[in-house]
Design a protein around this motif. Sequence first.
Motif, short mmCIF file in Angstrom:
data_model
loop_
_atom_site.label_atom_id
_atom_site.label_comp_id
_atom_site.label_asym_id
_atom_site.label_seq_id
_atom_site.Cartn_x
_atom_site.Cartn_y
_atom_site.Cartn_z
N ASP A 1 -69.99 -65.84 5.03
CA ASP A 1 -70.18 -64.39 4.99
C ASP A 1 -70.53 -63.83 6.35
OD1 ASP A 1 -69.76 -64.40 2.20
OD2 ASP A 1 -71.86 -64.96 1.89
N GLY A 2 -70.25 -64.56 7.40
CA GLY A 2 -70.57 -64.11 8.75
C GLY A 2 -71.74 -64.90 9.30
N PRO A 3 -72.30 -64.43 10.44
CA PRO A 3 -73.39 -65.16 11.07
C PRO A 3 -74.64 -65.17 10.19
CG PRO A 3 -72.54 -63.45 12.53
CD PRO A 3 -71.89 -63.27 11.22
N ALA A 4 -75.31 -66.29 10.18
CA ALA A 4 -76.57 -66.43 9.47
C ALA A 4 -77.59 -66.98 10.45
CB ALA A 4 -76.42 -67.37 8.29
N THR A 5 -78.79 -66.46 10.40
CA THR A 5 -79.80 -66.96 11.33
C THR A 5 -80.38 -68.25 10.78
OG1 THR A 5 -81.52 -65.66 10.27
CG2 THR A 5 -80.39 -64.66 12.14
N GLY A 6 -80.83 -69.07 11.67
CA GLY A 6 -81.42 -70.35 11.30
C GLY A 6 -81.24 -71.32 12.43
N PRO A 7 -81.88 -72.45 12.34
CA PRO A 7 -81.77 -73.44 13.40
C PRO A 7 -80.37 -74.05 13.46
CG PRO A 7 -83.02 -74.33 11.57
CD PRO A 7 -82.75 -72.89 11.26
N THR A 8 -79.96 -74.41 14.66
CA THR A 8 -78.70 -75.10 14.81
C THR A 8 -78.84 -76.50 14.21
OG1 THR A 8 -79.29 -76.04 16.94
CG2 THR A 8 -78.19 -73.87 16.97
N PRO A 9 -77.72 -77.14 13.87
CA PRO A 9 -77.82 -78.51 13.35
C PRO A 9 -78.58 -79.46 14.29
CG PRO A 9 -75.65 -77.66 12.93
CD PRO A 9 -76.34 -76.65 13.81
N ALA A 10 -78.38 -79.31 15.59
CA ALA A 10 -79.08 -80.18 16.54
C ALA A 10 -80.59 -79.96 16.48
CB ALA A 10 -78.57 -79.93 17.96
N ARG A 11 -81.00 -78.72 16.39
CA ARG A 11 -82.44 -78.43 16.30
C ARG A 11 -83.01 -78.88 14.97
NH1 ARG A 11 -83.22 -72.58 19.24
NH2 ARG A 11 -82.65 -73.33 21.30
N ARG A 12 -82.24 -78.70 13.92
CA ARG A 12 -82.71 -79.14 12.60
C ARG A 12 -82.83 -80.67 12.57
NH1 ARG A 12 -80.15 -77.50 6.75
NH2 ARG A 12 -82.09 -77.75 5.60
N ARG A 13 -81.88 -81.36 13.18
CA ARG A 13 -81.93 -82.83 13.25
C ARG A 13 -83.16 -83.28 14.04
NH1 ARG A 13 -76.67 -84.58 14.65
NH2 ARG A 13 -76.39 -85.15 12.48
N LEU A 14 -83.42 -82.63 15.17
CA LEU A 14 -84.59 -82.97 15.99
C LEU A 14 -85.88 -82.72 15.21
CD1 LEU A 14 -85.88 -83.88 18.64
CD2 LEU A 14 -85.71 -81.50 19.43
N ALA A 15 -85.96 -81.57 14.55
CA ALA A 15 -87.16 -81.26 13.76
C ALA A 15 -87.36 -82.29 12.65
CB ALA A 15 -87.05 -79.85 13.18
N ALA A 16 -86.28 -82.68 12.00
CA ALA A 16 -86.37 -83.68 10.93
C ALA A 16 -86.79 -85.04 11.47
CB ALA A 16 -85.04 -83.78 10.18
N ALA A 17 -86.30 -85.40 12.65
CA ALA A 17 -86.68 -86.69 13.26
C ALA A 17 -88.16 -86.69 13.63
CB ALA A 17 -85.81 -86.97 14.49
N VAL A 18 -88.62 -85.58 14.20
CA VAL A 18 -90.05 -85.48 14.53
C VAL A 18 -90.87 -85.54 13.24
CG1 VAL A 18 -91.83 -83.94 15.46
CG2 VAL A 18 -89.68 -84.29 16.71
N ALA A 19 -90.42 -84.82 12.21
CA ALA A 19 -91.12 -84.84 10.92
C ALA A 19 -91.18 -86.26 10.36
CB ALA A 19 -90.44 -83.90 9.94
N ALA A 20 -90.09 -87.01 10.48
CA ALA A 20 -90.07 -88.38 9.98
C ALA A 20 -91.13 -89.22 10.68
CB ALA A 20 -88.68 -89.00 10.17
N LEU A 21 -91.27 -89.07 11.98
CA LEU A 21 -92.30 -89.81 12.71
C LEU A 21 -93.69 -89.40 12.27
CD1 LEU A 21 -90.74 -89.80 16.30
CD2 LEU A 21 -90.88 -91.72 14.70
#
Length: 138
Positions: free
Chosen positions: A12-32
């Motif tokens: 439906d057009g642009p949506a705000t939110g973290p990019t996949p790379a940022r989401r992956r990094l946040a998830a990796a930090v969360a995992a640690l």
Amino acid sequence: MTSSSTELAGPDGPATGPTPARRRLAAAVAALVIVGAGLALRTVAVGEVAKYGGDALYTLLLFALVLVAAPRTAPAKAAAVALAVSWGVELLQLTDVPEHLARRSTAARLVLGTTFNAPDLFWYAVGAAAGWAVVRRA
């Protein structure tokens, strides 16, 4: 759109939110952080608090790892996958496979456990729900 942009193009057009790379990094930090929390819990708590808190953290870790592997995954789907894996591992304990593997490998014992415990199923759901709630609000 640049690679550092925080907008993703949706159907439906642009949506705000973290990019996949940022989401992956946040998830990796969360995992640690989750692994650290699990280790800390085992050092300061005993009995049911340590056991069931560890169960919830186990599924929360799986939730984070799903997002590391597939950062575009919807939070509800990541929670469902983490919960399904956790329940699958617990149900596998109804067989002698995890116990057999645990005798040969400490890693297998830590990941698969050895003894089925029905209340664990509830606490895995708590961990999946916590992951879903946090990511959904972020």
